[in-house]
Design a protein around this motif. Sequence first.
Motif, PDB file in Angstrom:
ATOM      1  N   LYS A   1       0.830  -1.202   0.000  1.00 26.95           N
ATOM      2  CA  LYS A   1       0.000   0.000   0.000  1.00 26.95           C
ATOM      3  C   LYS A   1       0.868   1.257   0.000  1.00 26.95           C
ATOM      4  O   LYS A   1       0.601   2.217  -0.739  1.00 26.95           O
ATOM      5  N   ALA A   2       1.891   1.272   0.848  1.00 24.62           N
ATOM      6  CA  ALA A   2       2.755   2.448   0.927  1.00 24.62           C
ATOM      7  C   ALA A   2       3.484   2.686  -0.392  1.00 24.62           C
ATOM      8  O   ALA A   2       3.606   3.822  -0.859  1.00 24.62           O
ATOM      9  N   THR A   3       3.961   1.610  -1.025  1.00 22.12           N
ATOM     10  CA  THR A   3       4.656   1.752  -2.307  1.00 22.12           C
ATOM     11  C   THR A   3       3.724   2.318  -3.373  1.00 22.12           C
ATOM     12  O   THR A   3       4.116   3.189  -4.166  1.00 22.12           O
TER      13      THR A   3
ATOM     14  N   ILE B   1       3.231   6.022  -2.717  1.00 17.85           N
ATOM     15  CA  ILE B   1       4.426   6.798  -3.068  1.00 17.85           C
ATOM     16  C   ILE B   1       4.495   6.990  -4.583  1.00 17.85           C
ATOM     17  O   ILE B   1       4.847   8.076  -5.078  1.00 17.85           O
ATOM     18  N   LYS B   2       4.154   5.964  -5.337  1.00 18.41           N
ATOM     19  CA  LYS B   2       4.122   6.106  -6.801  1.00 18.41           C
ATOM     20  C   LYS B   2       3.104   7.157  -7.228  1.00 18.41           C
ATOM     21  O   LYS B   2       3.360   7.958  -8.136  1.00 18.41           O
ATOM     22  N   LYS B   3       1.939   7.144  -6.579  1.00 18.47           N
ATOM     23  CA  LYS B   3       0.922   8.142  -6.910  1.00 18.47           C
ATOM     24  C   LYS B   3       1.375   9.540  -6.509  1.00 18.47           C
ATOM     25  O   LYS B   3       1.052  10.524  -7.199  1.00 18.47           O
ATOM     26  N   LEU B   4       2.109   9.644  -5.408  1.00 18.84           N
ATOM     27  CA  LEU B   4       2.646  10.942  -4.998  1.00 18.84           C
ATOM     28  C   LEU B   4       3.626  11.473  -6.035  1.00 18.84           C
ATOM     29  O   LEU B   4       3.597  12.658  -6.396  1.00 18.84           O
TER      30      LEU B   4
ATOM     31  N   ALA C   1       1.632  12.585  -9.072  1.00 21.28           N
ATOM     32  CA  ALA C   1       0.974  13.869  -8.851  1.00 21.28           C
ATOM     33  C   ALA C   1       1.970  15.017  -8.950  1.00 21.28           C
ATOM     34  O   ALA C   1       1.678  16.063  -9.544  1.00 21.28           O
ATOM     35  N   THR C   2       3.169  14.839  -8.390  1.00 17.96           N
ATOM     36  CA  THR C   2       4.197  15.873  -8.478  1.00 17.96           C
ATOM     37  C   THR C   2       4.593  16.118  -9.928  1.00 17.96           C
ATOM     38  O   THR C   2       4.720  17.265 -10.382  1.00 17.96           O
ATOM     39  N   PHE C   3       4.798  15.036 -10.678  1.00 17.48           N
ATOM     40  CA  PHE C   3       5.167  15.167 -12.091  1.00 17.48           C
ATOM     41  C   PHE C   3       4.054  15.865 -12.876  1.00 17.48           C
ATOM     42  O   PHE C   3       4.334  16.705 -13.750  1.00 17.48           O
ATOM     43  N   ALA C   4       2.799  15.549 -12.574  1.00 19.85           N
ATOM     44  CA  ALA C   4       1.680  16.157 -13.299  1.00 19.85           C
ATOM     45  C   ALA C   4       1.629  17.662 -13.050  1.00 19.85           C
ATOM     46  O   ALA C   4       1.378  18.449 -13.973  1.00 19.85           O
TER      47      ALA C   4
ATOM     48  N   LEU D   1       0.514   9.408   3.928  1.00 20.73           N
ATOM     49  CA  LEU D   1       0.833   9.519   2.502  1.00 20.73           C
ATOM     50  C   LEU D   1      -0.360  10.049   1.718  1.00 20.73           C
ATOM     51  O   LEU D   1      -0.202  10.846   0.781  1.00 20.73           O
ATOM     52  N   PHE D   2      -1.571   9.590   2.076  1.00 25.68           N
ATOM     53  CA  PHE D   2      -2.766  10.126   1.427  1.00 25.68           C
ATOM     54  C   PHE D   2      -2.875  11.628   1.657  1.00 25.68           C
ATOM     55  O   PHE D   2      -3.287  12.382   0.755  1.00 25.68           O
TER      56      PHE D   2
END
Length: 710
Positions: free
Chosen positions: A31-33, A36-39, A42-45, A89-90
Amino acid sequence: MQRVSELHDTVIPHDVQVSTTRNYGETANDKATTLIKKLLFATFAVVALVFFALGRREAAIVGTAVILTLTVTLFASWAWGFTLNRVSLFALIFSIGILVDDAIVVVENIHRHQQLFPGRSLREIIPGAVDEVGGPTILATFTVIAALLPMAFVSGLMGPYMSPIPINASLGMVLSLIIAFVVTPWLARLWMKATHQHDDGKAAGHGLAGRLAPLFERIFRPLLDDRRGGRNRGLLGLVVAGLIALSVALPVVGLVVLKMLPFDNKSEFQVIVDMPAGTPVEKNAAVLRALGAHLATVPEVLNYQAYAGTASPINFNGLVRQYDLRAGGEVGDIQVNLVDKAHRKDQSHLIAMRVRPALHEIGRRFGANVKVVEVPPGPPVLAPIVAEIYGPEEAGRRDVAKAVRAVFEATPGVVDVDDSTITAAPKTLLLVDRTKAAQLGVTQQAIASTLRMGLSGDAATYLHDASRYAVPALIQLPPELHGSLDALLQLTVRSQSGAAVPIRELVTVSDTVREQPIYRKDLLPVVFVVGDMAGTKKGDMDSPLYGMFQMRSKIAELQGPDGGPIDEYFIQQPSNPYAGYALKWDGEWQITYETFRDMGAAYAVGLILIYLLVVAHFGSYLMPLIIMAPIPLTVIGVMPGHALLGAQFTATSMIGMIALAGIIVRNSILLVDFIHLQLAEGVPDSARGRSQAEAAPRGQRTTRSGERGG
């Protein structure tokens, strides 16, 4: 597990297979991984959006500011005492669009000032550009904090779940503001180009703003027209009011389902089996074998473990439902493990819905009550739907519970119905004739020990060999005679004279029924009726709230054993449960009520704080109402969006709506402040429409990044 592998073929024989039945550490890491990928995405977007809107140098500045903000926010979260988990993380993903707003506003205004004053150097431009947006940016940041921070005071079981979100987001907002005013101007001085060409006199018409300005001018011109502007604004107000009314009606007609939290795609679920009291464990095991045989045919099931007469190892559900206390021949438990979610199409909730009818049918053939229990996405409860029955008499409470259970079972969609009473089961009492036993010199302890030895066995002696521990030699009746009362009564005990006396001559056999368990909640006697709301396929209504309210009309028609009505309570227990019979709704409803009550109060407090902040900044009591007027428009986007995507409106949706209130006010503040600057520079009345149209593209980047955060 590495240690287990090392012991294979040594301590563990080669023909013994070892399987991992539960590894919550691996699940949490997965779940944490994923988060982190979604984070990172989102930063890249956000950086990509700035790249297309302003340019690569500006995108590099904003990207650096985002990375610094996230890093410092994580450190502040650790210093606050939070761990790096799914909720924290959320919170970062949720607030990524909000955190980047300050840096975007500063960079964009520096970019705009370069177009306004092409002959000046960055050293001359940056102080004025930052100062121009400094006041409204600080105010806008604190309005978002005012909207989010009250959620940290949500009480009940959801409090610990939700507190990291507003606290981490608020910490991030403060830190992003500091970085935007300290680091961002410094990076702009180093990385941005020193000069820009004049854009044919259109100082503010650069980049994305230059392409959007004509569009916004065409939209706003009819609304600001001297002759027809009032009528057009009135029509627009009617359209907006109609859209708000339609959006609010979506949950009423069932197009948007209200629920506490959305279902998570878990890797397991449980099958709970309850047989009539006194059922031999062998019969229970036969039911578990039949259920397991069906589960083995489900392609998504990786393996399962069956526990007959005892409970499976404690898990998240068992914390409240006290599954670890289940014991006896009549109880059973199957722990079902699913294949990894990457290798199956359906979510765990859909799989549980699909297997439930077949498992119920198997249970009915054996006379068993079978419940399919999923791991809850939030705080565990006794059951999704719980009716607590209070009343003065124990028998009356049981009668009311039976009537309420019948309503549960007759309601479409309500499944896994059960209550806290047990099925009436015969019970045989062996009463020792103390007088006769005393005359023969037989003690009651000798009689009881002999009966226990015949039923469950007793160690007659111990075998001593070369092993470390002595091995007990058990003596008991043969398995085929365990259910025979005659065989038990034929056992003998020694009298004082040494004669063997059959137990039959020393006891009196009395037939009765097993006692009903008595449950208490807050010291009040209560009987529980439980159930769940679930369909059999995707799209079926599965929110317990709808099942609960669907049953209310039928329950209102019931009468208590005393002939009076059954009082209904939603929030608290009856103050005097001995005056009559009452029903109190609990389960997911209680947590939902407490959570949305506190979040609604937090929403109201946030709006008041926002109003006070805006009043303090603009020195007007009317201007905050204008700035906050777009807040109701969030309903137009939120509710239809949930309906179109088939998503349930949950507590996390409410968090997004509260954040949107702060984001919308933030954008309004920046737009109104820009309009004030234009008017202060002497823009004539005939050009005010154009100044407002030019203000809209300038705030559009803030709006878009804010929407990503919401």
